[in-house]
Design a protein around this motif. Structure first.
Motif, PDB file in Angstrom:
ATOM      1  N   LEU A  76     -36.715  46.651  47.481  1.00  0.00           N
ATOM      2  CA  LEU A  76     -35.968  47.351  46.438  1.00  0.00           C
ATOM      3  C   LEU A  76     -36.932  48.218  45.649  1.00  0.00           C
ATOM      4  N   VAL A  77     -36.658  49.512  45.584  1.00  0.00           N
ATOM      5  CA  VAL A  77     -37.501  50.450  44.854  1.00  0.00           C
ATOM      6  C   VAL A  77     -37.006  50.554  43.412  1.00  0.00           C
ATOM      7  N   LEU A  78     -37.911  50.379  42.471  1.00  0.00           N
ATOM      8  CA  LEU A  78     -37.570  50.404  41.051  1.00  0.00           C
ATOM      9  C   LEU A  78     -38.523  51.344  40.322  1.00  0.00           C
ATOM     10  N   GLU A  79     -38.066  52.534  40.030  1.00  0.00           N
ATOM     11  CA  GLU A  79     -38.874  53.473  39.256  1.00  0.00           C
ATOM     12  C   GLU A  79     -38.893  52.988  37.814  1.00  0.00           C
ATOM     13  N   THR A  80     -40.052  52.536  37.363  1.00  0.00           N
ATOM     14  CA  THR A  80     -40.130  51.781  36.110  1.00  0.00           C
ATOM     15  C   THR A  80     -41.361  52.177  35.311  1.00  0.00           C
ATOM     16  N   ASP A  81     -41.187  52.306  33.999  1.00  0.00           N
ATOM     17  CA  ASP A  81     -42.303  52.436  33.065  1.00  0.00           C
ATOM     18  C   ASP A  81     -42.395  51.123  32.307  1.00  0.00           C
ATOM     19  N   VAL A  82     -43.394  50.304  32.626  1.00  0.00           N
ATOM     20  CA  VAL A  82     -43.446  48.968  32.028  1.00  0.00           C
ATOM     21  C   VAL A  82     -43.812  48.990  30.548  1.00  0.00           C
ATOM     22  N   THR A  83     -44.205  50.136  30.018  1.00  0.00           N
ATOM     23  CA  THR A  83     -44.454  50.215  28.577  1.00  0.00           C
ATOM     24  C   THR A  83     -43.157  50.356  27.785  1.00  0.00           C
ATOM     25  N   ASP A  84     -42.051  50.524  28.473  1.00  0.00           N
ATOM     26  CA  ASP A  84     -40.731  50.653  27.846  1.00  0.00           C
ATOM     27  C   ASP A  84     -39.955  49.361  28.097  1.00  0.00           C
ATOM     28  N   GLU A  85     -39.685  48.606  27.048  1.00  0.00           N
ATOM     29  CA  GLU A  85     -39.061  47.294  27.219  1.00  0.00           C
ATOM     30  C   GLU A  85     -37.704  47.389  27.914  1.00  0.00           C
ATOM     31  N   ALA A  86     -36.909  48.382  27.572  1.00  0.00           N
ATOM     32  CA  ALA A  86     -35.592  48.524  28.204  1.00  0.00           C
ATOM     33  C   ALA A  86     -35.737  48.771  29.701  1.00  0.00           C
ATOM     34  N   SER A  87     -36.731  49.558  30.084  1.00  0.00           N
ATOM     35  CA  SER A  87     -36.979  49.822  31.494  1.00  0.00           C
ATOM     36  C   SER A  87     -37.384  48.548  32.225  1.00  0.00           C
ATOM     37  N   VAL A  88     -38.174  47.718  31.575  1.00  0.00           N
ATOM     38  CA  VAL A  88     -38.596  46.452  32.186  1.00  0.00           C
ATOM     39  C   VAL A  88     -37.411  45.510  32.353  1.00  0.00           C
ATOM     40  N   ARG A  89     -36.573  45.436  31.356  1.00  0.00           N
ATOM     41  CA  ARG A  89     -35.410  44.555  31.466  1.00  0.00           C
ATOM     42  C   ARG A  89     -34.482  45.023  32.592  1.00  0.00           C
ATOM     43  N   ALA A  90     -34.323  46.332  32.707  1.00  0.00           N
ATOM     44  CA  ALA A  90     -33.518  46.865  33.806  1.00  0.00           C
ATOM     45  C   ALA A  90     -34.150  46.545  35.152  1.00  0.00           C
ATOM     46  N   MET A  91     -35.482  46.629  35.238  1.00  0.00           N
ATOM     47  CA  MET A  91     -36.211  46.300  36.463  1.00  0.00           C
ATOM     48  C   MET A  91     -35.897  44.879  36.922  1.00  0.00           C
ATOM     49  N   VAL A  92     -35.983  43.945  36.008  1.00  0.00           N
ATOM     50  CA  VAL A  92     -35.725  42.546  36.356  1.00  0.00           C
ATOM     51  C   VAL A  92     -34.249  42.331  36.682  1.00  0.00           C
ATOM     52  N   SER A  93     -33.369  42.914  35.890  1.00  0.00           N
ATOM     53  CA  SER A  93     -31.927  42.744  36.113  1.00  0.00           C
ATOM     54  C   SER A  93     -31.507  43.292  37.462  1.00  0.00           C
ATOM     55  N   GLU A  94     -32.036  44.449  37.835  1.00  0.00           N
ATOM     56  CA  GLU A  94     -31.685  45.048  39.126  1.00  0.00           C
ATOM     57  C   GLU A  94     -32.209  44.205  40.287  1.00  0.00           C
ATOM     58  N   THR A  95     -33.380  43.616  40.095  1.00  0.00           N
ATOM     59  CA  THR A  95     -33.918  42.736  41.143  1.00  0.00           C
ATOM     60  C   THR A  95     -33.010  41.544  41.374  1.00  0.00           C
ATOM     61  N   VAL A  96     -32.609  40.892  40.302  1.00  0.00           N
ATOM     62  CA  VAL A  96     -31.763  39.706  40.424  1.00  0.00           C
ATOM     63  C   VAL A  96     -30.369  40.081  40.919  1.00  0.00           C
ATOM     64  N   ALA A  97     -29.857  41.229  40.484  1.00  0.00           N
ATOM     65  CA  ALA A  97     -28.550  41.676  40.959  1.00  0.00           C
ATOM     66  C   ALA A  97     -28.569  41.936  42.465  1.00  0.00           C
ATOM     67  N   ARG A  98     -29.660  42.478  42.959  1.00  0.00           N
ATOM     68  CA  ARG A  98     -29.761  42.807  44.384  1.00  0.00           C
ATOM     69  C   ARG A  98     -29.983  41.563  45.239  1.00  0.00           C
ATOM     70  N   PHE A  99     -30.885  40.690  44.805  1.00  0.00           N
ATOM     71  CA  PHE A  99     -31.308  39.580  45.655  1.00  0.00           C
ATOM     72  C   PHE A  99     -30.790  38.208  45.218  1.00  0.00           C
ATOM     73  N   GLY A 100     -30.288  38.103  43.997  1.00  0.00           N
ATOM     74  CA  GLY A 100     -29.692  36.854  43.547  1.00  0.00           C
ATOM     75  C   GLY A 100     -30.629  35.856  42.912  1.00  0.00           C
ATOM     76  N   ARG A 101     -31.929  36.168  42.884  1.00  0.00           N
ATOM     77  CA  ARG A 101     -32.891  35.221  42.342  1.00  0.00           C
ATOM     78  C   ARG A 101     -34.222  35.947  42.135  1.00  0.00           C
ATOM     79  N   LEU A 102     -35.188  35.224  41.563  1.00  0.00           N
ATOM     80  CA  LEU A 102     -36.542  35.750  41.390  1.00  0.00           C
ATOM     81  C   LEU A 102     -37.508  34.578  41.432  1.00  0.00           C
ATOM     82  N   ASP A 103     -38.419  34.601  42.428  1.00  0.00           N
ATOM     83  CA  ASP A 103     -39.318  33.474  42.654  1.00  0.00           C
ATOM     84  C   ASP A 103     -40.777  33.769  42.323  1.00  0.00           C
ATOM     85  N   THR A 104     -41.190  35.009  42.506  1.00  0.00           N
ATOM     86  CA  THR A 104     -42.590  35.375  42.304  1.00  0.00           C
ATOM     87  C   THR A 104     -42.651  36.696  41.552  1.00  0.00           C
ATOM     88  N   VAL A 105     -43.426  36.734  40.481  1.00  0.00           N
ATOM     89  CA  VAL A 105     -43.644  37.972  39.743  1.00  0.00           C
ATOM     90  C   VAL A 105     -45.145  38.219  39.667  1.00  0.00           C
TER      91      VAL A 105
END
Length: 254
Positions: free
Chosen positions: A59-88
């Motif tokens: 999953l490609v996520l164009e993200t600026d990690v200095t922007d909190e909203a962008s980071v939250r969207a990054m994580v939300s999209e990952t979980v929405a796509r795959f259903g879970r998150l095991d390794t960060v």
């Protein structure tokens, strides 16, 4: 096989080059589906194709990690796509060296925003999902990998603020480890020495020249060396937590 990550999901920040890119490929080779995050979309698209070539999804996520909203969207999209998150793997960072006297303060702000705040945003957004996945199959354990540096242990002339940020990462990692370890979220600190990546290239020309002179004759680590260490950490049995890994080139003294 005990070292497989099949049916798990990894998220790697700073994945468009260097350690992040190599780590995404390494985790994919162990069977994880991988979300890759960075600002350079074209590089991520290419990496995603290479990940899919080994038989897992990306999953490609164009993200600026200095922007909190962008980071939250990054994580939300990952979980929405795959259903879970095991390794960060919180890898995104920048190294801007030089003396404190007459330093461009904007460089300090950039390091604090990326090396500290970006990492904190990533950990904070991901933690609920890591805690949830740690309670379920297939592994009943999850991993948060924080990328620091030798500078997180050793203060050196000319790297005061970079060292400040990396010492901060180490302190945060240990405090968070104590908070979540009994819930089977493993927090691990990776501290590379000199690695042949783009990291140093962002420095001013005179600083870059001094850095290259200091490391003249040293065979630097490759990004894959760090990626392999990360894969070792995250593939340990549930009972094993590797909390800290310091990796220097053989010839690097400090």
């Amino acid at each position: 096989m005990a070292d497989r990550l099949d049916s798990t999901v990894a998220l790697v920040t700073g994945a468009s080059s260097g350690i992040g890119e190599a780590t995404a490929l390494e985790l994919a080779a162990h069977g994880a589906n991988v979300a890759i995050a960075a600002r350079r979309r074209d590089r991520l698209d290419d990496l995603a194709e290479r990940i899919r070539d080994v038989g897992v999804d990306a999953l490609v996520l164009e993200t600026d990690v200095t922007d909190e909203a962008s980071v939250r969207a990054m994580v939300s999209e990952t979980v929405a796509r795959f259903g879970r998150l095991d390794t960060v793997v919180a890898n995104a960072g920048v190294m801007l060296l030089g003396p404190v006297e007459n330093a461009p303060v904007q460089e300090w702000e950039r390091m604090i925003d990326l090396n500290l705040k970006g990492l904190l945003y990533t950990a904070h957004a991901a933690l609920p999902h890591l805690l949830a996945a740690a309670e379920s199959e297939p592994r009943n354990v999850t991993d948060l990998i924080l990328i620091s540096s030798v500078a997180g242990r050793v203060a050196r002339l000319g790297n005061g603020v970079y060292t400040l940020t990396k010492h901060g990462v180490g302190a945060f990692a240990e405090s968070l480890r104590q908070e979540v370890t009994k819930r089977h979220v493993r927090v691990s600190l990776i501290e590379p020495g000199a690695v042949a990546t783009e990291l140093a290239s962002h420095n001013r020309p005179e600083i870059l020249a001094a850095t290259q002179a200091r490391l003249a004759g040293v065979e630097r680590l490759e990004a894959v060396d760090i990626a392999e260490a990360i894969s070792f950490v995250v593939t340990r049995p549930r009972r094993v937590a590797v909390n800290e890994v310091l990796i220097r080139p053989t010839e690097q003294e400090g």
